[in-house]
Design an enzyme around this catalytic site. Sequence first.
Site, PDB file in Angstrom:
ATOM      1  N   ARG A   8       0.879  -1.062   0.320  1.00 56.54           N
ATOM      2  CA  ARG A   8      -0.005  -0.235  -0.170  1.00 56.54           C
ATOM      3  C   ARG A   8       1.369   1.251   0.404  1.00 56.54           C
ATOM      4  O   ARG A   8       1.832   1.328   1.246  1.00 56.54           O
ATOM      5  CB  ARG A   8      -0.975   0.101   1.467  1.00 56.54           C
ATOM      6  CG  ARG A   8      -2.140   1.223   1.142  1.00 56.54           C
ATOM      7  CD  ARG A   8      -2.802   0.944   2.539  1.00 56.54           C
ATOM      8  NE  ARG A   8      -3.764   1.951   2.510  1.00 56.54           N
ATOM      9  CZ  ARG A   8      -3.555   2.956   3.399  1.00 56.54           C
ATOM     10  NH1 ARG A   8      -2.705   2.730   4.450  1.00 56.54           N
ATOM     11  NH2 ARG A   8      -3.724   3.830   3.515  1.00 56.54           N
ATOM     12  N   HIS A  66      -2.712  10.975   0.960  1.00 53.20           N
ATOM     13  CA  HIS A  66      -2.013  10.646   2.042  1.00 53.20           C
ATOM     14  C   HIS A  66      -1.736  12.030   2.535  1.00 53.20           C
ATOM     15  O   HIS A  66       0.087  12.322   3.267  1.00 53.20           O
ATOM     16  CB  HIS A  66      -1.204   8.882   1.445  1.00 53.20           C
ATOM     17  CG  HIS A  66      -0.842   9.021   3.065  1.00 53.20           C
ATOM     18  ND1 HIS A  66      -1.198   7.398   3.634  1.00 53.20           N
ATOM     19  CD2 HIS A  66      -1.059   9.443   4.779  1.00 53.20           C
ATOM     20  CE1 HIS A  66      -0.865   7.344   5.175  1.00 53.20           C
ATOM     21  NE2 HIS A  66      -1.109   8.263   5.633  1.00 53.20           N
ATOM     22  N   GLU A 116      -7.479   8.340   5.997  1.00 55.77           N
ATOM     23  CA  GLU A 116      -7.606   9.105   7.270  1.00 55.77           C
ATOM     24  C   GLU A 116      -8.037  10.112   7.037  1.00 55.77           C
ATOM     25  O   GLU A 116      -7.291  11.813   7.446  1.00 55.77           O
ATOM     26  CB  GLU A 116      -6.827   9.020   8.860  1.00 55.77           C
ATOM     27  CG  GLU A 116      -6.286   7.430   8.792  1.00 55.77           C
ATOM     28  CD  GLU A 116      -5.307   7.063   9.618  1.00 55.77           C
ATOM     29  OE1 GLU A 116      -4.402   8.659   9.826  1.00 55.77           O
ATOM     30  OE2 GLU A 116      -4.581   5.877   9.521  1.00 55.77           O
ATOM     31  N   ASN A 176      -7.970   1.239   9.487  1.00 58.38           N
ATOM     32  CA  ASN A 176      -6.476   1.761  10.406  1.00 58.38           C
ATOM     33  C   ASN A 176      -6.963   1.417  12.050  1.00 58.38           C
ATOM     34  O   ASN A 176      -7.394   2.525  11.900  1.00 58.38           O
ATOM     35  CB  ASN A 176      -6.064   3.089   9.974  1.00 58.38           C
ATOM     36  CG  ASN A 176      -5.493   3.828   8.731  1.00 58.38           C
ATOM     37  OD1 ASN A 176      -6.105   2.450   7.408  1.00 58.38           O
ATOM     38  ND2 ASN A 176      -5.150   4.436   7.932  1.00 58.38           N
ATOM     39  N   TYR A 208      -4.914   0.993  15.577  1.00 58.06           N
ATOM     40  CA  TYR A 208      -3.654   1.124  16.303  1.00 58.06           C
ATOM     41  C   TYR A 208      -4.107   0.896  17.838  1.00 58.06           C
ATOM     42  O   TYR A 208      -3.785   0.627  18.753  1.00 58.06           O
ATOM     43  CB  TYR A 208      -3.009   1.674  16.597  1.00 58.06           C
ATOM     44  CG  TYR A 208      -1.707   2.649  14.743  1.00 58.06           C
ATOM     45  CD1 TYR A 208      -1.111   2.109  14.381  1.00 58.06           C
ATOM     46  CD2 TYR A 208      -2.574   3.001  13.940  1.00 58.06           C
ATOM     47  CE1 TYR A 208      -0.170   2.621  13.474  1.00 58.06           C
ATOM     48  CE2 TYR A 208      -2.371   3.401  13.128  1.00 58.06           C
ATOM     49  CZ  TYR A 208      -1.571   2.854  12.283  1.00 58.06           C
ATOM     50  OH  TYR A 208      -0.451   3.291  11.229  1.00 58.06           O
ATOM     51  N   GLU A 215      -3.567  -0.686   7.846  1.00 56.07           N
ATOM     52  CA  GLU A 215      -2.816  -0.072   9.013  1.00 56.07           C
ATOM     53  C   GLU A 215      -2.635  -0.681   9.726  1.00 56.07           C
ATOM     54  O   GLU A 215      -4.004  -0.278  10.896  1.00 56.07           O
ATOM     55  CB  GLU A 215      -2.930   1.362   9.218  1.00 56.07           C
ATOM     56  CG  GLU A 215      -2.022   2.349   7.528  1.00 56.07           C
ATOM     57  CD  GLU A 215      -2.020   3.861   7.666  1.00 56.07           C
ATOM     58  OE1 GLU A 215      -1.780   4.467   9.056  1.00 56.07           O
ATOM     59  OE2 GLU A 215      -1.908   4.288   7.498  1.00 56.07           O
TER      60      GLU A 215
HETATM   61  O1  IFM Z   1       2.770   6.779  10.249  1.00 56.58           O
HETATM   62  C1  IFM Z   1       1.205   7.472  10.100  1.00 56.58           C
HETATM   63  C2  IFM Z   1       0.527   7.614   8.690  1.00 56.58           C
HETATM   64  O2  IFM Z   1       1.073   8.159   8.366  1.00 56.58           O
HETATM   65  C3  IFM Z   1      -1.571   7.013   9.338  1.00 56.58           C
HETATM   66  N1  IFM Z   1      -1.705   6.796  10.097  1.00 56.58           N
HETATM   67  C4  IFM Z   1      -1.371   6.437  11.328  1.00 56.58           C
HETATM   68  C5  IFM Z   1       0.392   6.414  11.135  1.00 56.58           C
HETATM   69  C6  IFM Z   1       0.990   5.879  12.722  1.00 56.58           C
HETATM   70  O3  IFM Z   1       1.025   7.193  12.932  1.00 56.58           O
END
Ligand code: IFM
Length: 469
Positions: free
Chosen positions: A77, A121, A166, A296, A298, A374
Site C-alpha cells: 500500500r 495521504h 484517514e 486503520n 492502532y 494500517e
Molecule cells: O504514520 C501514520 C500514517 O501516516 C497514518 N496512520 C497512522 C500512522 C502512525 O501514526
Amino acid sequence: MSPRTFPPPFVFGAATAAYQIEGGTREGGRGPSIWDTFSHTPGRTLGGDTGDVAADHYHRWRDDVGLMRELGLGGYRLSISWPRVQPGGRGPLNAEGVVFYRDLLDALRGAGIAPVVTLYHWDLPAELEAEGGWTNRETAYAFADYARAMARELADRVEVWTTLNEPWCSAFLGYASGVHAPGRTDPAAALAAAHHLTLAHGLATTAIREELGEAAKVSIALNLHVTRPADPGCVADLAAAHEVDVVGNHVFLGPLLDGSYPIELRELTRHLTDASFVRPGDLNLIRQRIDVLGVNYYCTNYVRRRTADAPGSAGTGGHGDGTASPWVGLDDVEFLPPSGPTTAMGWNIEPEGLYELLTALDNAYDGIPLMVTENGAAYDDVVGPDGAVHDPERVDYLRRHLDAVGRALEDGVDVRGYFVWSLLDNFEWAYGYSKRFGIVHVDYETQRRTPKDSARWYAELVRTRQLRG
Ligand code: IFM
C-alpha cells in the site's frame, strides 16, 4: 491463543505514504505540498525534522521493492504524491512524476506484489492551500480531476484505488488542532474540510469508474476510533463515548455509507457552524459503492463526561502552545491517559478493539468487504552489536492484532487483507524521525535498511499463512 489460518486470497502486505518515505521533494518537477511548508516552519515538528530526504525511497525504490519481494509480501500500500504528479494541484501533469509511479507499479507487479494505491495521504499541493485548502469546495473538484488523470495514466497497474487516507486526520488534526499541516485551529473550518473531503471521495470514485469501468475497485481508509466509557455503568460516560463515535467516526461513515449525517453531529456543532457547506445533492454525490473499506487501527480511547469542577479543557479551546483539541464540539468529554503498557507513541495496546471494530462494521454495513490497511506499533528500536534489530514487543503487538483479525475472519467477517504499518521507519509527521514504526529499520545517516526481527517473523507468517500462539 489458538492457531489461525489465513487462506488465499487474503493478502498480507505493508503500507507506507509518499511524504513519509520518498524524500526528493525538490526533484523530478515535484511542487511543494502543505507538509513541506509546515515541516519547514519552526516549531511545527520535533527537532525541525522535514520530509526532504526521509527514507530516500525516491532514489532507492528498486531496492525497496526487492526487500518486499524477499519478505514475500502479497501487497504493498503506497500513496501517490499529488504535487509530484500535478504540481499546483491543477492543470497539466508532470510527466516525470507519472513515470516514477508507473515504473514503481510495474516493478511491484513484476515482483508479484499487488499495489493498493492511496491518492491522498495528506500532502495537498501548497497552491491549493493558498486558496483555502480543504475548506474550499473547489479542492474536492480538483481532487476528482487528479484522480481521473491517475486512473487514466496508471489504469490496471493498480489493484485497489484508495481515495483518501484517514480524512479525520486531514480535517481535524489539520484544521482544528493544528498539529498537522496546514496547522490551523478553527473548528468550523475543520467541519467544512471534513465535508469537502468526503465530497472529494465521492467525486473521485465516480471519476475513477468513468475512466476504468465498474470493475475498478475503489476504497477509502478510515482511522475509526474505538472508544470506551471510563465507567461502563455510568450513563454520562456512555454518552461521552457515543459523542466521540459521532465526531470521530460517523462524521465520515454517515455520508459515505448511510447517505446522511448523524443528527447528533448537528446538535454538537451547531454553535460552531451553520453547515451551509453541505449543499443540496452532495450526499448523493458522496455515497458511492465502496468495494472494500480500509480500516486503520492502532489503539482504543477511554473517555468520561467532564464535570463542571474538573480542571483543564479537552474541548476546542487552545492548549496554550498554539495547538487545540481536534474533538470539535466535545468540550465536555475528557480523554483519559492510557493505563497499562503503551507503545512509544504512548498509545495503549488493545487487540480486542480491532476485533470489535471489524465485527461491528460487518454487522452495521451488511457484510461490507474490509481490509486492515494500517496496523502496527512504534518502539525505540536500535541496531544491536550483532547487527540485528530485536523488537519482541512489535512481534507481540502484531501477533495479537493478527489473531484478532483471524478471529474475525473465522467468525465470517469479510476481511480481505492486512497491511502492517509500516514497511520502513519513516517521517512520523509532527514527531519527525523520533518514532520508528517500520518492520525494516532505516539508518537515516546511511539509509541502510535492516529488516527487524518482526520483518522475519512477518515473512514467515506470509509464507505459511498460519499464525501460531
Ligand atoms: O504514520 C501514520 C500514517 O501516516 C497514518 N496512520 C497512522 C500512522 C502512525 O501514526
